[in-house]
Motif scaffolding. Structure first.
Motif, PDB file in Angstrom:
ATOM      1  N   ALA B  39      38.503  32.218  21.163  1.00 43.93           N
ATOM      2  CA  ALA B  39      37.151  32.762  21.307  1.00 43.93           C
ATOM      3  C   ALA B  39      36.997  33.639  22.551  1.00 43.93           C
ATOM      4  O   ALA B  39      35.903  34.080  22.876  1.00 43.93           O
ATOM      5  CB  ALA B  39      36.138  31.623  21.360  1.00 43.93           C
ATOM      6  N   CYS B  40      38.091  33.920  23.229  1.00 51.20           N
ATOM      7  CA  CYS B  40      38.008  34.746  24.443  1.00 51.20           C
ATOM      8  C   CYS B  40      37.426  36.124  24.118  1.00 51.20           C
ATOM      9  O   CYS B  40      37.780  36.740  23.124  1.00 51.20           O
ATOM     10  CB  CYS B  40      39.410  34.903  25.049  1.00 51.20           C
ATOM     11  SG  CYS B  40      39.448  36.081  26.418  1.00 51.20           S
ATOM     12  N   ILE B  41      36.490  36.600  24.966  1.00 49.21           N
ATOM     13  CA  ILE B  41      35.885  37.917  24.743  1.00 49.21           C
ATOM     14  C   ILE B  41      36.344  38.926  25.795  1.00 49.21           C
ATOM     15  O   ILE B  41      35.729  39.975  25.970  1.00 49.21           O
ATOM     16  CB  ILE B  41      34.336  37.849  24.718  1.00 49.21           C
ATOM     17  CG1 ILE B  41      33.807  37.012  25.900  1.00 49.21           C
ATOM     18  CG2 ILE B  41      33.846  37.298  23.396  1.00 49.21           C
ATOM     19  CD1 ILE B  41      32.296  36.992  26.009  1.00 49.21           C
ATOM     20  N   SER B  42      37.415  38.590  26.504  1.00 55.20           N
ATOM     21  CA  SER B  42      37.961  39.499  27.515  1.00 55.20           C
ATOM     22  C   SER B  42      36.908  39.985  28.504  1.00 55.20           C
ATOM     23  O   SER B  42      36.867  41.161  28.857  1.00 55.20           O
ATOM     24  CB  SER B  42      38.623  40.712  26.841  1.00 55.20           C
ATOM     25  OG  SER B  42      39.956  40.383  26.517  1.00 55.20           O
ATOM     26  N   CYS B  43      36.058  39.063  28.949  1.00 52.05           N
ATOM     27  CA  CYS B  43      34.982  39.462  29.863  1.00 52.05           C
ATOM     28  C   CYS B  43      35.511  39.678  31.282  1.00 52.05           C
ATOM     29  O   CYS B  43      34.888  40.354  32.091  1.00 52.05           O
ATOM     30  CB  CYS B  43      33.883  38.413  29.875  1.00 52.05           C
ATOM     31  SG  CYS B  43      34.371  36.884  30.694  1.00 52.05           S
ATOM     32  N   GLY B  44      36.650  39.056  31.585  1.00 50.18           N
ATOM     33  CA  GLY B  44      37.257  39.262  32.896  1.00 50.18           C
ATOM     34  C   GLY B  44      36.776  38.324  33.985  1.00 50.18           C
ATOM     35  O   GLY B  44      37.201  38.442  35.138  1.00 50.18           O
ATOM     36  N   SER B  45      35.897  37.383  33.660  1.00 49.50           N
ATOM     37  CA  SER B  45      35.407  36.470  34.700  1.00 49.50           C
ATOM     38  C   SER B  45      36.542  35.671  35.324  1.00 49.50           C
ATOM     39  O   SER B  45      36.565  35.450  36.531  1.00 49.50           O
ATOM     40  CB  SER B  45      34.382  35.499  34.115  1.00 49.50           C
ATOM     41  OG  SER B  45      33.326  36.201  33.541  1.00 49.50           O
ATOM     42  N   CYS B  46      37.490  35.248  34.482  1.00 47.75           N
ATOM     43  CA  CYS B  46      38.602  34.435  35.007  1.00 47.75           C
ATOM     44  C   CYS B  46      39.402  35.254  36.021  1.00 47.75           C
ATOM     45  O   CYS B  46      39.702  34.781  37.115  1.00 47.75           O
ATOM     46  CB  CYS B  46      39.482  33.919  33.868  1.00 47.75           C
ATOM     47  SG  CYS B  46      40.011  35.154  32.675  1.00 47.75           S
ATOM     48  N   ALA B  47      39.729  36.489  35.664  1.00 48.08           N
ATOM     49  CA  ALA B  47      40.527  37.324  36.557  1.00 48.08           C
ATOM     50  C   ALA B  47      39.741  37.713  37.806  1.00 48.08           C
ATOM     51  O   ALA B  47      40.301  37.868  38.883  1.00 48.08           O
ATOM     52  CB  ALA B  47      40.989  38.568  35.822  1.00 48.08           C
ATOM     53  N   ALA B  48      38.414  37.870  37.654  1.00 44.33           N
ATOM     54  CA  ALA B  48      37.592  38.267  38.798  1.00 44.33           C
ATOM     55  C   ALA B  48      37.555  37.177  39.852  1.00 44.33           C
ATOM     56  O   ALA B  48      37.568  37.445  41.048  1.00 44.33           O
ATOM     57  CB  ALA B  48      36.172  38.580  38.337  1.00 44.33           C
ATOM     58  N   THR B  49      37.529  35.947  39.414  1.00 45.16           N
ATOM     59  CA  THR B  49      37.342  34.846  40.343  1.00 45.16           C
ATOM     60  C   THR B  49      38.670  34.266  40.840  1.00 45.16           C
ATOM     61  O   THR B  49      38.712  33.516  41.802  1.00 45.16           O
ATOM     62  CB  THR B  49      36.470  33.749  39.681  1.00 45.16           C
ATOM     63  OG1 THR B  49      35.852  32.987  40.685  1.00 45.16           O
ATOM     64  CG2 THR B  49      37.289  32.854  38.770  1.00 45.16           C
ATOM     65  N   CYS B  50      39.763  34.652  40.194  1.00 40.42           N
ATOM     66  CA  CYS B  50      41.079  34.045  40.462  1.00 40.42           C
ATOM     67  C   CYS B  50      41.574  34.381  41.876  1.00 40.42           C
ATOM     68  O   CYS B  50      41.762  35.548  42.209  1.00 40.42           O
ATOM     69  CB  CYS B  50      42.078  34.559  39.433  1.00 40.42           C
ATOM     70  SG  CYS B  50      43.767  34.051  39.751  1.00 40.42           S
ATOM     71  N   PRO B  51      41.768  33.375  42.724  1.00 40.93           N
ATOM     72  CA  PRO B  51      42.232  33.670  44.088  1.00 40.93           C
ATOM     73  C   PRO B  51      43.631  34.287  44.090  1.00 40.93           C
ATOM     74  O   PRO B  51      43.945  35.117  44.948  1.00 40.93           O
ATOM     75  CB  PRO B  51      42.229  32.311  44.780  1.00 40.93           C
ATOM     76  CG  PRO B  51      42.236  31.295  43.696  1.00 40.93           C
ATOM     77  CD  PRO B  51      41.580  31.928  42.505  1.00 40.93           C
ATOM     78  N   ALA B  52      44.456  33.901  43.113  1.00 39.18           N
ATOM     79  CA  ALA B  52      45.833  34.411  43.082  1.00 39.18           C
ATOM     80  C   ALA B  52      45.866  35.897  42.710  1.00 39.18           C
ATOM     81  O   ALA B  52      46.785  36.614  43.076  1.00 39.18           O
ATOM     82  CB  ALA B  52      46.667  33.605  42.096  1.00 39.18           C
ATOM     83  N   GLY B  53      44.845  36.352  41.999  1.00 41.01           N
ATOM     84  CA  GLY B  53      44.882  37.723  41.489  1.00 41.01           C
ATOM     85  C   GLY B  53      44.312  38.770  42.431  1.00 41.01           C
ATOM     86  O   GLY B  53      44.297  39.952  42.110  1.00 41.01           O
ATOM     87  N   GLN B  54      43.804  38.341  43.599  1.00 45.74           N
ATOM     88  CA  GLN B  54      43.126  39.299  44.471  1.00 45.74           C
ATOM     89  C   GLN B  54      44.083  40.245  45.188  1.00 45.74           C
ATOM     90  O   GLN B  54      43.742  41.392  45.456  1.00 45.74           O
ATOM     91  CB  GLN B  54      42.240  38.580  45.500  1.00 45.74           C
ATOM     92  CG  GLN B  54      41.153  37.702  44.897  1.00 45.74           C
ATOM     93  CD  GLN B  54      40.194  38.461  43.979  1.00 45.74           C
ATOM     94  OE1 GLN B  54      39.712  39.532  44.306  1.00 45.74           O
ATOM     95  NE2 GLN B  54      39.921  37.892  42.804  1.00 45.74           N
ATOM     96  N   ASN B  55      45.280  39.756  45.501  1.00 44.82           N
ATOM     97  CA  ASN B  55      46.169  40.579  46.323  1.00 44.82           C
ATOM     98  C   ASN B  55      47.494  40.956  45.671  1.00 44.82           C
ATOM     99  O   ASN B  55      48.133  41.909  46.077  1.00 44.82           O
ATOM    100  CB  ASN B  55      46.450  39.861  47.641  1.00 44.82           C
ATOM    101  CG  ASN B  55      45.165  39.598  48.400  1.00 44.82           C
ATOM    102  OD1 ASN B  55      44.346  40.502  48.555  1.00 44.82           O
ATOM    103  ND2 ASN B  55      44.952  38.369  48.810  1.00 44.82           N
ATOM    104  N   VAL B  56      47.876  40.206  44.641  1.00 46.50           N
ATOM    105  CA  VAL B  56      49.108  40.575  43.950  1.00 46.50           C
ATOM    106  C   VAL B  56      48.767  41.036  42.539  1.00 46.50           C
ATOM    107  O   VAL B  56      47.618  40.977  42.129  1.00 46.50           O
ATOM    108  CB  VAL B  56      50.110  39.391  43.899  1.00 46.50           C
ATOM    109  CG1 VAL B  56      50.595  39.039  45.289  1.00 46.50           C
ATOM    110  CG2 VAL B  56      49.492  38.201  43.202  1.00 46.50           C
ATOM    111  N   GLY B  57      49.758  41.491  41.824  1.00 44.70           N
ATOM    112  CA  GLY B  57      49.504  42.078  40.507  1.00 44.70           C
ATOM    113  C   GLY B  57      49.185  41.086  39.409  1.00 44.70           C
ATOM    114  O   GLY B  57      48.980  41.475  38.277  1.00 44.70           O
TER     115      GLY B  57
END
Ligand SMILES: Cc1cc2nc3c(=O)[nH]c(=O)nc-3n(C[C@H](O)[C@H](O)[C@H](O)COP(=O)(O)OP(=O)(O)OC[C@H]3O[C@@H](n4cnc5c(N)ncnc54)[C@H](O)[C@@H]3O)c2cc1C
Ligand code: SF4
Ligand code: SF4
Ligand code: SF4
Lengths: 344, 122
Positions: B39-57
């Protein structure tokens, strides 16, 4: 001409749906009692500035309704909430705070909706940070005092809108789409740009749902004429910096990169939820278990409330809808009520 | 004069997503254990909040979306999920679809272990 002279009908709610129902029923010569818990008619429109799709002022529409409801025989009972309907044989008894206030052969329920309480989405900081507001808050500001958006006399530098706040959100317990917040956000973004042409205006969306007539055109105008920026990604959190500006985090999903933006105002496009002043009907469960809105007996053809003879629904008490839709449903509920009374 | 003109383009094999020949076994396996993932709608909330994703790819949304498209995770040119995800669970708190994303991450780790072994790093 449909003749409803022998019929007594009550309309509960004086927003656009209730007004249309009352006018239509009166035009069919029915005896109409019209209730609203507030002292004036108009419902949510009283606090709106301009309306999509054509950006007419809400006051114009209100004045049109006032003219039409004054010109026709309608008994107005404003300032009285109807909380309960009891069925007694074929009579419907109306109660306000356990006191009988009237009776009718048929009732049209047009009690509207409430705005989603944005405090429930703590991550956006509504009620915590002064510069996080909701779409109805902005509507009031635009209507009464847009100067309030300036900070110490200076135009705001940037403003962001967050779509789907309290809609399409299992965490908030609301899975449906409120249908009108996308176009509200587009309309309000244009309103901001007109006031402050140099302000950066950004809308964060998951999907743009601009389904109604004239909506897509307004969306395009927002892009082309007003240069409003649309970012495909949902804001995940907001915080306040030392200058009392709001810092946003989102993902730009088209770039697949995290994104930050600092704004002077954050506007939450809140969804539409069932009204907390819904009318209780006998001890009948007449609302949808999942959404909480009234349920029609048939989603395609009927505005009679499920399982209840003589009780009809109109407008946003049945789920998110626009003003033209609410008006159309008010008219059709009056027509159905007439047909029901004629045939019974 | 050469018969062929050089327009300055190069043809890259494999840029096109080939849904005709996609091996969707990983996506199918994952959808079985984490059914809400569908049911994922690719809203990006997970990636936006992810601490691991802020500085690396590392981008969690993109990663699980790639799996859905049956694109190999390990051939990606960003750090693999196995080393980036902190399993902090922040993504799960913001997901509007109520997807247990932390659990999804664990499942991806477990199910891609053998992929990691058979597919040499690029
Ligand atoms: C931020 C926002 C902006 C919007 N802007 C637009 C726009 O520009 N254009 C557009 O087409 N649509 C717009 N809409 C949608 C619009 O608000 C609705 O279509 C409209 O208000 C629905 O009318 P209604 O009569 O069903 O309900 P309401 O407007 O909610 O009216 C319901 C009435 O019932 C009364 N009531 C409630 N309970 C009782 C009770 N128990 N007894 C007596 N009275 C009661 C209330 O006091 C109220 O007066 C917007 C919605 C939102 C959220
Ligand atoms: S209308 Fe737009 S903002 Fe409102 S819930 Fe639907 S998609 Fe979200
Ligand atoms: S659990 Fe992993 S993917 Fe989710 S927010 Fe934490 S680090 Fe990012
Ligand atoms: S937050 Fe949930 S719905 Fe949004 S992209 Fe991530 S997994 Fe999908």
């Amino acid at each position: 001409m449909l003749d409803g002279r022998e019929y007594r009908i009550t309309v509960i709610g004086a927003g656009p749906a209730g007004a249309a129902a009352a006018i239509s029923a009166a035009a069919m010569s029915m005896e109409v009692d019209w209730y609203d818990k507030e002292n004036r008619p108009g419902g949510k429109l009283n606090d709106y500035h301009q309306l999509f799709p054509d950006r007419a002022t809400a006051d114009q529409i209100l004045a049109d309704f006032d003219g039409r409801t004054d010109a026709i025989e309608i008994k107005k009972h404003f300032g009285t909430a109807v909380n309960r309907i009891e069925t007694d044989n074929r009579q419907l008894i109306l109660l306000s705070d356990n006191k009988i206030v009237g009776s009718a052969d048929a009732v049209i329920v047009a009690t509207g909706f409430d705005f989603f309480d944005a405090r429930l989405k703590e991550e956006f900081g509504y009620g915590i940070y002064d510069h996080v507001i909701t779409s109805p808050d902005l509507e009031k500001i635009l209507k009464t005092n847009p100067e309030d958006l300036r900070k110490e006399g200076a135009d705001p530098v940037s403003i962001a809108f967050v779509h789907c706040v309290g809609s399409r959100d299992q965490q908030a317990g609301i899975n449906y789409c409120s249908r009108l917040c996308c176009i509200t956000g587009i309309r309000q973004a244009i309103g901001i740009k007109e006031l402050f042409p140099s302000c950066k205006v950004v809308n964060f969306y998951i999907d743009i749902r601009a389904f109604g007539s004239g909506y897509e055109e307004l969306y395009r105008e927002a892009q082309e004429k007003y240069k409003i920026q649309f970012i495909r990604g949902r804001v995940s959190e907001a915080s306040e910096n030392q200058q009392h500006r709001i810092l946003l985090k989102a993902e730009d999903t088209l770039m697949a990169r995290p994104l930050k933006l600092t704004v002077d105002w954050l506007v939450l496009l809140v969804g539409m939820v069932p009204s907390c002043t819904q009318v209780q009907i006998d001890n009948h469960q007449c609302t949808d278990q999942e959404t909480g809105f009234y349920q029609p007996v048939n989603v395609f053809t009927g505005s009679r409330i499920a399982g209840l003879p003589g009780i009809f629904m109109a407008g946003a008490c049945g789920g998110p809808m626009s003003i033209p839709e609410a008006i159309a449903s008010g008219r059709s509920a009056a027509m159905e009520a007439w047909q029901y009374l004629k045939d019974r | 004069m050469a018969g062929k003109k050089n327009f300055g383009f190069e043809r890259h094999a494999g840029r096109q997503i080939d849904l005709d020949h996609a091996d969707n076994s990983l996506a199918t396996e994952l959808a079985e254990v984490v059914s809400a993932w569908s049911a994922c709608i690719s809203c990006g909330s997970c990636a936006a909040t992810c601490p691991a994703g802020q500085n690396v790819g590392f981008n969690f949304r993109r990663l699980h979306y790639k799996i859905k498209l049956s694109l190999e995770v390990e051939t990606d040119n960003y750090p693999s999920l196995l080393t980036s995800c902190l399993l902090c669970g922040k993504c799960q708190l913001v997901c509007p679809r109520g997807i247990p994303t932390r659990y999804l991450s664990i499942q991806i780790m477990q199910k891609t272990k053998h992929y990691a072994e058979v597919i040499p790093p690029v």
